[in-house]
Design a protein around this motif. Sequence first.
Motif, PDB file in Angstrom:
ATOM      1  N   LEU A 125       3.834   7.385 -18.486  1.00 33.76           N
ATOM      2  CA  LEU A 125       4.233   5.980 -18.543  1.00 33.76           C
ATOM      3  C   LEU A 125       3.946   5.477 -19.948  1.00 33.76           C
ATOM      4  O   LEU A 125       2.829   5.618 -20.455  1.00 33.76           O
ATOM      5  CB  LEU A 125       3.449   5.156 -17.507  1.00 33.76           C
ATOM      6  CG  LEU A 125       3.742   3.653 -17.483  1.00 33.76           C
ATOM      7  CD1 LEU A 125       5.144   3.401 -16.930  1.00 33.76           C
ATOM      8  CD2 LEU A 125       2.705   2.908 -16.654  1.00 33.76           C
ATOM      9  N   HIS A 126       4.946   4.880 -20.581  1.00 31.48           N
ATOM     10  CA  HIS A 126       4.790   4.380 -21.939  1.00 31.48           C
ATOM     11  C   HIS A 126       4.488   2.888 -21.937  1.00 31.48           C
ATOM     12  O   HIS A 126       4.723   2.179 -20.949  1.00 31.48           O
ATOM     13  CB  HIS A 126       6.054   4.664 -22.755  1.00 31.48           C
ATOM     14  CG  HIS A 126       6.305   6.129 -22.984  1.00 31.48           C
ATOM     15  ND1 HIS A 126       6.994   6.906 -22.076  1.00 31.48           N
ATOM     16  CD2 HIS A 126       5.931   6.947 -23.992  1.00 31.48           C
ATOM     17  CE1 HIS A 126       7.049   8.155 -22.524  1.00 31.48           C
ATOM     18  NE2 HIS A 126       6.409   8.201 -23.678  1.00 31.48           N
ATOM     19  N   LYS A 127       3.970   2.409 -23.034  1.00 34.25           N
ATOM     20  CA  LYS A 127       3.619   0.996 -23.160  1.00 34.25           C
ATOM     21  C   LYS A 127       4.886   0.138 -23.042  1.00 34.25           C
ATOM     22  O   LYS A 127       5.892   0.422 -23.676  1.00 34.25           O
ATOM     23  CB  LYS A 127       2.912   0.743 -24.488  1.00 34.25           C
ATOM     24  CG  LYS A 127       1.532   1.401 -24.566  1.00 34.25           C
ATOM     25  CD  LYS A 127       0.829   1.134 -25.881  1.00 34.25           C
ATOM     26  CE  LYS A 127      -0.550   1.794 -25.897  1.00 34.25           C
ATOM     27  NZ  LYS A 127      -1.263   1.591 -27.181  1.00 34.25           N
ATOM     28  N   GLY A 128       4.802  -0.885 -22.215  1.00 34.40           N
ATOM     29  CA  GLY A 128       5.925  -1.785 -22.012  1.00 34.40           C
ATOM     30  C   GLY A 128       6.952  -1.301 -21.016  1.00 34.40           C
ATOM     31  O   GLY A 128       7.928  -1.998 -20.739  1.00 34.40           O
ATOM     32  N   GLU A 129       6.731  -0.133 -20.409  1.00 29.41           N
ATOM     33  CA  GLU A 129       7.702   0.464 -19.490  1.00 29.41           C
ATOM     34  C   GLU A 129       7.406   0.059 -18.044  1.00 29.41           C
ATOM     35  O   GLU A 129       6.256  -0.172 -17.672  1.00 29.41           O
ATOM     36  CB  GLU A 129       7.652   1.978 -19.625  1.00 29.41           C
ATOM     37  CG  GLU A 129       8.731   2.716 -18.871  1.00 29.41           C
ATOM     38  CD  GLU A 129       8.677   4.222 -19.100  1.00 29.41           C
ATOM     39  OE1 GLU A 129       9.735   4.856 -19.012  1.00 29.41           O
ATOM     40  OE2 GLU A 129       7.570   4.752 -19.365  1.00 29.41           O
ATOM     41  N   VAL A 130       8.470  -0.002 -17.228  1.00 32.79           N
ATOM     42  CA  VAL A 130       8.322  -0.278 -15.799  1.00 32.79           C
ATOM     43  C   VAL A 130       8.766   0.950 -15.019  1.00 32.79           C
ATOM     44  O   VAL A 130       9.913   1.397 -15.138  1.00 32.79           O
ATOM     45  CB  VAL A 130       9.146  -1.505 -15.357  1.00 32.79           C
ATOM     46  CG1 VAL A 130       8.974  -1.747 -13.855  1.00 32.79           C
ATOM     47  CG2 VAL A 130       8.733  -2.745 -16.130  1.00 32.79           C
ATOM     48  N   LEU A 131       7.852   1.485 -14.225  1.00 31.15           N
ATOM     49  CA  LEU A 131       8.122   2.678 -13.416  1.00 31.15           C
ATOM     50  C   LEU A 131       8.097   2.305 -11.944  1.00 31.15           C
ATOM     51  O   LEU A 131       7.143   1.696 -11.466  1.00 31.15           O
ATOM     52  CB  LEU A 131       7.071   3.755 -13.702  1.00 31.15           C
ATOM     53  CG  LEU A 131       7.107   5.009 -12.828  1.00 31.15           C
ATOM     54  CD1 LEU A 131       8.370   5.829 -13.116  1.00 31.15           C
ATOM     55  CD2 LEU A 131       5.856   5.862 -13.043  1.00 31.15           C
ATOM     56  N   GLY A 132       9.131   2.681 -11.222  1.00 34.26           N
ATOM     57  CA  GLY A 132       9.162   2.467  -9.782  1.00 34.26           C
ATOM     58  C   GLY A 132       8.883   3.767  -9.049  1.00 34.26           C
ATOM     59  O   GLY A 132       9.449   4.810  -9.393  1.00 34.26           O
ATOM     60  N   ILE A 133       7.977   3.723  -8.062  1.00 32.42           N
ATOM     61  CA  ILE A 133       7.697   4.889  -7.216  1.00 32.42           C
ATOM     62  C   ILE A 133       8.147   4.530  -5.803  1.00 32.42           C
ATOM     63  O   ILE A 133       7.619   3.599  -5.185  1.00 32.42           O
ATOM     64  CB  ILE A 133       6.209   5.282  -7.245  1.00 32.42           C
ATOM     65  CG1 ILE A 133       5.760   5.568  -8.686  1.00 32.42           C
ATOM     66  CG2 ILE A 133       5.966   6.498  -6.369  1.00 32.42           C
ATOM     67  CD1 ILE A 133       4.304   5.974  -8.819  1.00 32.42           C
ATOM     68  N   VAL A 134       9.152   5.260  -5.306  1.00 39.15           N
ATOM     69  CA  VAL A 134       9.841   4.904  -4.068  1.00 39.15           C
ATOM     70  C   VAL A 134       9.692   6.023  -3.041  1.00 39.15           C
ATOM     71  O   VAL A 134       9.714   7.207  -3.388  1.00 39.15           O
ATOM     72  CB  VAL A 134      11.340   4.648  -4.348  1.00 39.15           C
ATOM     73  CG1 VAL A 134      12.059   4.182  -3.080  1.00 39.15           C
ATOM     74  CG2 VAL A 134      11.525   3.622  -5.465  1.00 39.15           C
ATOM     75  N   GLY A 135       9.566   5.629  -1.784  1.00 40.92           N
ATOM     76  CA  GLY A 135       9.502   6.622  -0.714  1.00 40.92           C
ATOM     77  C   GLY A 135       9.138   5.964   0.604  1.00 40.92           C
ATOM     78  O   GLY A 135       8.723   4.802   0.651  1.00 40.92           O
ATOM     79  N   GLU A 136       9.298   6.714   1.686  1.00 37.50           N
ATOM     80  CA  GLU A 136       8.929   6.216   3.007  1.00 37.50           C
ATOM     81  C   GLU A 136       7.418   6.053   3.118  1.00 37.50           C
ATOM     82  O   GLU A 136       6.650   6.591   2.309  1.00 37.50           O
ATOM     83  CB  GLU A 136       9.408   7.201   4.081  1.00 37.50           C
ATOM     84  CG  GLU A 136      10.912   7.351   4.197  1.00 37.50           C
ATOM     85  CD  GLU A 136      11.300   8.430   5.180  1.00 37.50           C
ATOM     86  OE1 GLU A 136      11.294   8.162   6.402  1.00 37.50           O
ATOM     87  OE2 GLU A 136      11.608   9.553   4.736  1.00 37.50           O
ATOM     88  N   SER A 137       6.986   5.327   4.129  1.00 31.23           N
ATOM     89  CA  SER A 137       5.557   5.208   4.396  1.00 31.23           C
ATOM     90  C   SER A 137       4.966   6.588   4.644  1.00 31.23           C
ATOM     91  O   SER A 137       5.564   7.416   5.345  1.00 31.23           O
ATOM     92  CB  SER A 137       5.318   4.323   5.630  1.00 31.23           C
ATOM     93  OG  SER A 137       5.793   3.013   5.401  1.00 31.23           O
ATOM     94  N   GLY A 138       3.791   6.844   4.049  1.00 30.83           N
ATOM     95  CA  GLY A 138       3.149   8.131   4.215  1.00 30.83           C
ATOM     96  C   GLY A 138       3.578   9.185   3.212  1.00 30.83           C
ATOM     97  O   GLY A 138       3.195  10.347   3.325  1.00 30.83           O
ATOM     98  N   SER A 139       4.352   8.778   2.190  1.00 32.84           N
ATOM     99  CA  SER A 139       4.833   9.763   1.216  1.00 32.84           C
ATOM    100  C   SER A 139       3.832  10.038   0.103  1.00 32.84           C
ATOM    101  O   SER A 139       4.027  10.961  -0.687  1.00 32.84           O
ATOM    102  CB  SER A 139       6.160   9.291   0.602  1.00 32.84           C
ATOM    103  OG  SER A 139       5.996   8.063  -0.085  1.00 32.84           O
ATOM    104  N   GLY A 140       2.759   9.233   0.012  1.00 29.66           N
ATOM    105  CA  GLY A 140       1.751   9.454  -1.015  1.00 29.66           C
ATOM    106  C   GLY A 140       1.846   8.494  -2.188  1.00 29.66           C
ATOM    107  O   GLY A 140       1.125   8.646  -3.179  1.00 29.66           O
ATOM    108  N   LYS A 141       2.694   7.496  -2.083  1.00 31.21           N
ATOM    109  CA  LYS A 141       2.904   6.547  -3.192  1.00 31.21           C
ATOM    110  C   LYS A 141       1.612   5.826  -3.555  1.00 31.21           C
ATOM    111  O   LYS A 141       1.178   5.820  -4.717  1.00 31.21           O
ATOM    112  CB  LYS A 141       3.977   5.510  -2.820  1.00 31.21           C
ATOM    113  CG  LYS A 141       5.286   6.063  -2.334  1.00 31.21           C
ATOM    114  CD  LYS A 141       6.312   4.984  -2.086  1.00 31.21           C
ATOM    115  CE  LYS A 141       5.885   3.922  -1.090  1.00 31.21           C
ATOM    116  NZ  LYS A 141       5.703   4.436   0.264  1.00 31.21           N
ATOM    117  N   SER A 142       1.005   5.164  -2.577  1.00 25.45           N
ATOM    118  CA  SER A 142      -0.189   4.361  -2.833  1.00 25.45           C
ATOM    119  C   SER A 142      -1.376   5.216  -3.260  1.00 25.45           C
ATOM    120  O   SER A 142      -2.125   4.855  -4.172  1.00 25.45           O
ATOM    121  CB  SER A 142      -0.558   3.532  -1.590  1.00 25.45           C
ATOM    122  OG  SER A 142       0.465   2.610  -1.288  1.00 25.45           O
ATOM    123  N   VAL A 143      -1.541   6.367  -2.613  1.00 23.98           N
ATOM    124  CA  VAL A 143      -2.661   7.252  -2.964  1.00 23.98           C
ATOM    125  C   VAL A 143      -2.544   7.710  -4.412  1.00 23.98           C
ATOM    126  O   VAL A 143      -3.538   7.804  -5.136  1.00 23.98           O
ATOM    127  CB  VAL A 143      -2.710   8.468  -2.014  1.00 23.98           C
ATOM    128  CG1 VAL A 143      -3.754   9.470  -2.472  1.00 23.98           C
ATOM    129  CG2 VAL A 143      -3.006   8.017  -0.593  1.00 23.98           C
TER     130      VAL A 143
END
Length: 321
Positions: free
Chosen positions: A31-49
């Motif tokens: 992730l670079h400075k000033g960048e917006v990254l989206g992490i997408v997936g169903e519940s339980g896919s490991g996004k939050s962890v």
Amino acid sequence: MDLLLSIDNLNVYFYRSEGVLKAVDGISYNLHKGEVLGIVGESGSGKSVSVLSIVRLLPANGKIVDGSISFDGKDILKLSMNELQDIRGKDIGFVFQDPMSSLNPVITVGQQVMEPLLWHNLCSREEAYKRAKNMLGMVGIPFPEERMKEYPFQFSGGMRQRVMIAIALICNPKLLIADEPTTSLDVTTQAQIIRLLKNMRSELDMSVILITHNLALTSNFCDRLIIMYASNMMETGGTKDVLNTPSHPYTRFLLDAVPDIEVEKELVPIPGTIPDLINPPEGCKFHPRCPMSMDICRTEKPPLFPVGDGHYSACWLCGRE
């Protein structure tokens, strides 16, 4: 752009009585400075962890078993607890998905917005009050001085989420992590929250990681996307590339499940369910639900194949093109 965050081969396991659950299984991204990254997936896919691991906010039974995390030149996995606490809330701000359980019901909103400034000794109490009042105004809360004295139950769901954003931004962090910030909000309020995050990102010149299961929220906000499924990265690339030319079957299924008010189309649900991550299937974890799976999908885990400029897909179909 300068590199702010680098994650390499991150593996996070949860040790439970019934076995070891692999919540994150070898993901890597920058992730670079000033960048917006989206992490997408169903519940339980490991996004939050995956993002809670960045500041090591895992439950007691969770452990980072492999990989590296570098933030602003610091090796996160080698920092002491005191060094971590100096980063949490100051250099990295969090917006959690349930503001009612994240906000303290018996402390005024003003005190809660002031708290990060006072905890990190960034200013006097008088200055913290002024900055908290101004921040509440910046995130769109009317009559901020009066509302500083009120409690979370006196705010609507959308206004509580704005309070959470104010708390996350009060120290002017280098990185904002928004974990499902529009959950349980109506569509109009969802759009307002995303617009607010977009405006604050530009105004404060910070990087953002947006965690969501809703692809529609990412289209006009995120620079890049990561599609996760069952603890693995399925596809990653520029937002327009992923949304306009998806190369992984799972990404295509997600897009088919998004309603479009301008185009009449049949919504196609993804067949099957997410696999048990204690006893996951061999090979590609999506193959039991994929109508295009081949023999190799059932036995070997695919790497990320390049399918375009900065666009990668973990699918054996891409490897054979």
